[in-house]
Write an enzyme that holds these catalytic residues in place. Sequence first.
Site, PDB file in Angstrom:
ATOM      1  N   GLU A   7      16.629  -8.078 -25.848  1.00  0.00           N
ATOM      2  CA  GLU A   7      17.468  -8.902 -26.675  1.00  0.00           C
ATOM      3  C   GLU A   7      17.119 -10.422 -26.723  1.00  0.00           C
ATOM      4  O   GLU A   7      17.308 -11.033 -27.628  1.00  0.00           O
ATOM      5  CB  GLU A   7      18.965  -8.507 -26.229  1.00  0.00           C
ATOM      6  CG  GLU A   7      19.525  -7.166 -26.704  1.00  0.00           C
ATOM      7  CD  GLU A   7      19.469  -6.254 -25.734  1.00  0.00           C
ATOM      8  OE1 GLU A   7      18.449  -6.317 -24.593  1.00  0.00           O
ATOM      9  OE2 GLU A   7      20.132  -5.195 -25.819  1.00  0.00           O
ATOM     10  N   ALA A  58      19.414  -1.618 -31.226  1.00  0.00           N
ATOM     11  CA  ALA A  58      20.517  -1.582 -32.115  1.00  0.00           C
ATOM     12  C   ALA A  58      19.310  -1.830 -33.401  1.00  0.00           C
ATOM     13  O   ALA A  58      18.311  -2.790 -32.921  1.00  0.00           O
ATOM     14  CB  ALA A  58      21.264  -2.732 -31.897  1.00  0.00           C
ATOM     15  N   GLU A  75      21.106   0.883 -23.321  1.00  0.00           N
ATOM     16  CA  GLU A  75      22.425   0.692 -23.135  1.00  0.00           C
ATOM     17  C   GLU A  75      23.203   1.981 -23.095  1.00  0.00           C
ATOM     18  O   GLU A  75      23.982   2.713 -22.538  1.00  0.00           O
ATOM     19  CB  GLU A  75      23.086  -0.332 -23.865  1.00  0.00           C
ATOM     20  CG  GLU A  75      22.643  -1.538 -23.531  1.00  0.00           C
ATOM     21  CD  GLU A  75      23.088  -2.677 -24.249  1.00  0.00           C
ATOM     22  OE1 GLU A  75      22.422  -2.771 -25.427  1.00  0.00           O
ATOM     23  OE2 GLU A  75      23.694  -3.549 -23.833  1.00  0.00           O
ATOM     24  N   GLY A  99      19.785  -1.521 -27.109  1.00  0.00           N
ATOM     25  CA  GLY A  99      21.184  -0.626 -27.179  1.00  0.00           C
ATOM     26  C   GLY A  99      20.569   0.852 -26.834  1.00  0.00           C
ATOM     27  O   GLY A  99      21.421   1.574 -26.447  1.00  0.00           O
TER      28      GLY A  99
HETATM   29  C1  HXC Z   1      15.065  -1.718 -36.766  1.00  0.00           C
HETATM   30  C2  HXC Z   1      13.100  -1.118 -35.762  1.00  0.00           C
HETATM   31  C3  HXC Z   1      13.513  -1.412 -34.601  1.00  0.00           C
HETATM   32  C4  HXC Z   1      15.019  -1.910 -34.327  1.00  0.00           C
HETATM   33  C5  HXC Z   1      11.668  -0.449 -34.330  1.00  0.00           C
HETATM   34  N1  HXC Z   1      12.099  -0.530 -35.849  1.00  0.00           N
HETATM   35  N2  HXC Z   1      12.713  -1.189 -33.607  1.00  0.00           N
HETATM   36  N3  HXC Z   1      13.971  -1.240 -36.920  1.00  0.00           N
HETATM   37  N4  HXC Z   1      15.763  -2.056 -35.485  1.00  0.00           N
HETATM   38  N5  HXC Z   1      15.494  -2.050 -33.009  1.00  0.00           N
HETATM   39  C6  HXC Z   1      11.149  -0.112 -36.754  1.00  0.00           C
HETATM   40  C7  HXC Z   1      10.032  -1.163 -37.344  1.00  0.00           C
HETATM   41  O1  HXC Z   1      10.448  -2.179 -37.840  1.00  0.00           O
HETATM   42  C8  HXC Z   1       8.958  -0.257 -37.928  1.00  0.00           C
HETATM   43  O2  HXC Z   1       9.587  -0.169 -39.541  1.00  0.00           O
HETATM   44  C9  HXC Z   1       9.358   1.115 -37.136  1.00  0.00           C
HETATM   45  O3  HXC Z   1      10.591   1.202 -36.490  1.00  0.00           O
HETATM   46  C10 HXC Z   1       8.277   1.118 -36.312  1.00  0.00           C
HETATM   47  O4  HXC Z   1       7.970   0.381 -35.341  1.00  0.00           O
HETATM   48  P1  HXC Z   1       6.787  -0.556 -35.037  1.00  0.00           P
HETATM   49  O5  HXC Z   1       7.384  -1.879 -34.368  1.00  0.00           O
HETATM   50  O6  HXC Z   1       5.848  -0.410 -36.076  1.00  0.00           O
HETATM   51  O7  HXC Z   1       6.062   0.210 -33.674  1.00  0.00           O
HETATM   52  P2  HXC Z   1       5.507  -0.164 -32.578  1.00  0.00           P
HETATM   53  O8  HXC Z   1       4.456  -1.172 -32.822  1.00  0.00           O
HETATM   54  O9  HXC Z   1       4.938   1.146 -31.920  1.00  0.00           O
HETATM   55  O10 HXC Z   1       6.235  -1.147 -31.366  1.00  0.00           O
HETATM   56  C11 HXC Z   1       7.216  -0.300 -30.818  1.00  0.00           C
HETATM   57  C12 HXC Z   1       8.419  -1.158 -30.415  1.00  0.00           C
HETATM   58  C13 HXC Z   1       8.937  -2.286 -31.473  1.00  0.00           C
HETATM   59  C14 HXC Z   1       7.738  -1.932 -29.161  1.00  0.00           C
HETATM   60  C15 HXC Z   1       9.441  -0.382 -29.834  1.00  0.00           C
HETATM   61  O11 HXC Z   1       9.069  -1.408 -32.554  1.00  0.00           O
HETATM   62  C16 HXC Z   1      10.075  -3.164 -30.995  1.00  0.00           C
HETATM   63  O12 HXC Z   1       9.759  -4.020 -30.212  1.00  0.00           O
HETATM   64  N6  HXC Z   1      11.307  -2.797 -31.364  1.00  0.00           N
HETATM   65  C17 HXC Z   1      12.516  -3.848 -31.226  1.00  0.00           C
HETATM   66  C18 HXC Z   1      12.629  -3.609 -29.991  1.00  0.00           C
HETATM   67  C19 HXC Z   1      13.949  -4.536 -29.801  1.00  0.00           C
HETATM   68  O13 HXC Z   1      14.019  -5.566 -29.485  1.00  0.00           O
HETATM   69  N7  HXC Z   1      15.275  -3.835 -29.232  1.00  0.00           N
HETATM   70  C20 HXC Z   1      16.485  -4.469 -29.171  1.00  0.00           C
HETATM   71  C21 HXC Z   1      17.156  -4.892 -30.345  1.00  0.00           C
HETATM   72  S1  HXC Z   1      18.577  -5.703 -29.963  1.00  0.00           S
HETATM   73  P3  HXC Z   1       8.516  -0.387 -40.450  1.00  0.00           P
HETATM   74  O14 HXC Z   1       9.574  -0.149 -41.756  1.00  0.00           O
HETATM   75  O15 HXC Z   1       8.007  -1.666 -40.338  1.00  0.00           O
HETATM   76  O16 HXC Z   1       7.518   0.489 -40.308  1.00  0.00           O
HETATM   77  C22 HXC Z   1      19.554  -4.817 -29.358  1.00  0.00           C
HETATM   78  C23 HXC Z   1      21.095  -5.359 -29.160  1.00  0.00           C
HETATM   79  C24 HXC Z   1      22.395  -4.054 -28.646  1.00  0.00           C
HETATM   80  O17 HXC Z   1      19.512  -3.551 -29.119  1.00  0.00           O
HETATM   81  C25 HXC Z   1      23.654  -4.537 -28.822  1.00  0.00           C
HETATM   82  C26 HXC Z   1      24.276  -4.221 -29.994  1.00  0.00           C
HETATM   83  C27 HXC Z   1      25.769  -4.464 -29.791  1.00  0.00           C
END
Ligand code: HXC
Length: 258
Positions: free
Chosen positions: A132, A65, A112, A109
């Site tokens: 998360e 998400a 999911e 997400g």
């Molecule tokens: C918003 C995101 C994002 C996310 C990546 N980006 N994941 N933006 N939400 N979930 C964005 C980054 O900010 C970045 O933007 C660009 O995408 C590229 O990501 P990088 O981090 O630079 O890439 P990399 O170094 O290759 O790392 C990849 C990654 C990392 C390991 C996937 O991006 C990451 O850890 N993302 C978050 C994963 C996460 O925590 N997901 C769970 C979310 S909570 P910029 O602008 O800086 O270039 C969830 C809850 C669900 O999902 C329930 C909802 C009801």
Amino acid sequence: MAYKTLITEIEDGVELIRLNRPDALNALNSELLGELADALRKADADPKVRAVVITGSEKAFAAGADIREMSEKSFAEAKSENFFAGEADVIAATRKPVIAAVAGYALGGGCELAMMCDIILAADTARFGQPEINLGIIPGLGGTQRLARAVGKAKAMEMILTGRFMEAEEAERTGLVSRVVPAKKLLEEALTAAGKIAEKSAISVLAAKEAVNRVYESPLAEGIRFERASFHGLFATEDQKEGMEAFLEKREPQFRDK
Ligand code: HXC
């Protein structure tokens, strides 16, 4: 219909939906989830669509998400707007078969969403995770429930409590995905599988999906009764007659979804 965060096309009974927020690794924001729910609702209603494939990019199916969108949200807002629940319920309630073709990250997400689909095909680059916990939250689109059902309590607990990612090979071994294929062949394999489904009688496809999904909602005896009623019901269809006649006449069936 043109979407901002999705690219869709329909060919030979299969709708391909590409998640398309490349700058954010296909992070699921309200716009994307709203458009996806809309596209799947329309796919269900469109007789030209007999199966759906959802895919992302080479690097990410979806990295979760959208953290930027979620970061300022208060409890009151999340609760009162029933944050993402409406969209998730629509996506999970799709009646036609949906295949997730996953390459790269399927996190939070994103994992999911893949688990809401009926079949997950993984590229050898796929990485699944529910990180998360690192953000001070827990999965909110069904991850605690569907991951535990898919891979068992021990692995689900480890992934959800530590945030550890699972590689494609482990995902196949534990039953999260149906198959792992080389990344270059992922889409072709997913479209071929969807194409095979599209050739069947749509009535029996709907019935089969409903019956398998019953596993998650009912005790065994109830599920068996449900399957039996549905199985018996299919003898009222023209497609059952056609399917069996075609077999006996050693020819391909011509199903008419009747
Ligand atoms: C918003 C995101 C994002 C996310 C990546 N980006 N994941 N933006 N939400 N979930 C964005 C980054 O900010 C970045 O933007 C660009 O995408 C590229 O990501 P990088 O981090 O630079 O890439 P990399 O170094 O290759 O790392 C990849 C990654 C990392 C390991 C996937 O991006 C990451 O850890 N993302 C978050 C994963 C996460 O925590 N997901 C769970 C979310 S909570 P910029 O602008 O800086 O270039 C969830 C809850 C669900 O999902 C329930 C909802 C009801």
